[in-house]
Design a protein around this motif. Sequence first.
Motif, PDB file in Angstrom:
ATOM      1  N   THR A   1       0.843  -1.196   0.000  1.00 46.60           N
ATOM      2  CA  THR A   1       0.000   0.000   0.000  1.00 46.60           C
ATOM      3  C   THR A   1       0.878   1.246   0.000  1.00 46.60           C
ATOM      4  O   THR A   1       1.697   1.440   0.899  1.00 46.60           O
ATOM      5  N   ASP A   2       0.694   2.062  -1.032  1.00 53.33           N
ATOM      6  CA  ASP A   2       1.455   3.299  -1.160  1.00 53.33           C
ATOM      7  C   ASP A   2       0.561   4.514  -0.947  1.00 53.33           C
ATOM      8  O   ASP A   2      -0.657   4.449  -1.159  1.00 53.33           O
ATOM      9  N   GLY A   3       1.172   5.627  -0.541  1.00 54.50           N
ATOM     10  CA  GLY A   3       0.435   6.871  -0.358  1.00 54.50           C
ATOM     11  C   GLY A   3       1.340   8.060  -0.588  1.00 54.50           C
ATOM     12  O   GLY A   3       2.408   7.948  -1.199  1.00 54.50           O
ATOM     13  N   LEU A   4       0.914   9.201  -0.084  1.00 59.56           N
ATOM     14  CA  LEU A   4       1.650  10.459  -0.220  1.00 59.56           C
ATOM     15  C   LEU A   4       1.971  10.979   1.174  1.00 59.56           C
ATOM     16  O   LEU A   4       1.085  11.094   2.027  1.00 59.56           O
ATOM     17  N   LEU A   5       3.238  11.277   1.408  1.00 60.68           N
ATOM     18  CA  LEU A   5       3.691  11.829   2.683  1.00 60.68           C
ATOM     19  C   LEU A   5       4.147  13.261   2.445  1.00 60.68           C
ATOM     20  O   LEU A   5       5.053  13.511   1.643  1.00 60.68           O
ATOM     21  N   LEU A   6       3.522  14.205   3.137  1.00 60.75           N
ATOM     22  CA  LEU A   6       3.838  15.630   3.005  1.00 60.75           C
ATOM     23  C   LEU A   6       4.595  16.084   4.247  1.00 60.75           C
ATOM     24  O   LEU A   6       4.085  15.964   5.369  1.00 60.75           O
TER      25      LEU A   6
ATOM     26  N   ASP B   1       2.778   1.107   3.476  1.00 60.25           N
ATOM     27  CA  ASP B   1       4.086   0.476   3.341  1.00 60.25           C
ATOM     28  C   ASP B   1       5.122   1.473   2.827  1.00 60.25           C
ATOM     29  O   ASP B   1       6.261   1.499   3.295  1.00 60.25           O
ATOM     30  N   ARG B   2       4.697   2.264   1.852  1.00 57.54           N
ATOM     31  CA  ARG B   2       5.612   3.232   1.236  1.00 57.54           C
ATOM     32  C   ARG B   2       4.839   4.513   0.926  1.00 57.54           C
ATOM     33  O   ARG B   2       3.604   4.526   0.949  1.00 57.54           O
ATOM     34  N   ALA B   3       5.591   5.557   0.598  1.00 64.75           N
ATOM     35  CA  ALA B   3       4.952   6.807   0.200  1.00 64.75           C
ATOM     36  C   ALA B   3       5.833   7.559  -0.783  1.00 64.75           C
ATOM     37  O   ALA B   3       7.063   7.422  -0.767  1.00 64.75           O
ATOM     38  N   VAL B   4       5.187   8.332  -1.623  1.00 65.54           N
ATOM     39  CA  VAL B   4       5.888   9.378  -2.347  1.00 65.54           C
ATOM     40  C   VAL B   4       6.096  10.504  -1.335  1.00 65.54           C
ATOM     41  O   VAL B   4       5.129  11.031  -0.773  1.00 65.54           O
ATOM     42  N   VAL B   5       7.336  10.837  -1.070  1.00 64.86           N
ATOM     43  CA  VAL B   5       7.681  11.785  -0.013  1.00 64.86           C
ATOM     44  C   VAL B   5       7.868  13.167  -0.629  1.00 64.86           C
ATOM     45  O   VAL B   5       8.777  13.384  -1.443  1.00 64.86           O
ATOM     46  N   CYS B   6       6.997  14.087  -0.257  1.00 57.46           N
ATOM     47  CA  CYS B   6       7.075  15.474  -0.737  1.00 57.46           C
ATOM     48  C   CYS B   6       7.489  16.361   0.430  1.00 57.46           C
ATOM     49  O   CYS B   6       6.719  16.562   1.373  1.00 57.46           O
ATOM     50  N   GLY B   7       8.700  16.879   0.377  1.00 51.86           N
ATOM     51  CA  GLY B   7       9.202  17.740   1.440  1.00 51.86           C
ATOM     52  C   GLY B   7       9.551  19.110   0.911  1.00 51.86           C
ATOM     53  O   GLY B   7      10.197  19.238  -0.129  1.00 51.86           O
ATOM     54  N   ILE B   8       9.129  20.122   1.624  1.00 54.73           N
ATOM     55  CA  ILE B   8       9.437  21.491   1.238  1.00 54.73           C
ATOM     56  C   ILE B   8      10.403  22.085   2.258  1.00 54.73           C
ATOM     57  O   ILE B   8      10.226  21.908   3.467  1.00 54.73           O
ATOM     58  N   SER B   9      11.485  22.696   1.783  1.00 52.54           N
ATOM     59  CA  SER B   9      12.459  23.356   2.643  1.00 52.54           C
ATOM     60  C   SER B   9      13.011  22.361   3.677  1.00 52.54           C
ATOM     61  O   SER B   9      13.613  21.365   3.291  1.00 52.54           O
TER      62      SER B   9
END
Length: 245
Positions: free
Chosen positions: A2-7, A68-76
Amino acid sequence: MTDGLLLVHGHPMDASMWEPQVSALRDRVAVVAPHMPGFGGTDPAGDVMTMADGARRCVEALDEAGLDRAVVCGISMGGYIGLELWRSARDRVAGFVFANTRAGADDQAGQERRRALAARLRAEGNAFMVENPPPLLSSQAPQELWDRVKGIIAAQPAEAIAAAALGMAERVDSTPDLPGIAVPTLVVASTGDTLIPPDATRPMAEAIRGAKLDVLEGAGHLSNLEVPEAFTALLEAHLARCGLR
């Protein structure tokens, strides 16, 4: 799997800065936007909130969400934490978005500025930062948006802002890790960002194999808040590239 989005939010904000993206995407993908330690009413990490502390919080948030995993979106600062996450838990990373960030460590002058900021926050509280915030938005940003940003800063404990500043001051140089990043990666810069201008961000895209670079016109450092529709469109396209539709 299961994948998701991590902000992962920036400094000195909390996860509420992601509200435009959470609102736009939560019906299409599992979105996790945790507060880093000490921010948003969470327990502090201690006198120093290291990037490793932030990465551990990200893993906890993924576990809590059953991802299980995520697309990791990090700002600054979130980008610095994302790079630490790659070193410590790369099996949890399905892709990256590095926005308005950079891979290098602070030079000595930068470290001293962060330590001085932390000392002032601990001595005076955060009112001075609310009154005269860093250039988080472009010179064209409307007052309404500035008021929103100042409100988020005002809600964070001075101790948490100071601890994260000290953690950023001691972060390692992640440049050597970039060629080894083997997941789909988007690098986002914006032309109105005076804190980390495009010339400081572009080398990340050049060093990461297959990375895509997008430059948002006119936006400042918090590009996801200043041009939310354009930022979210880039994020949506990258989620599809990572197999999340």
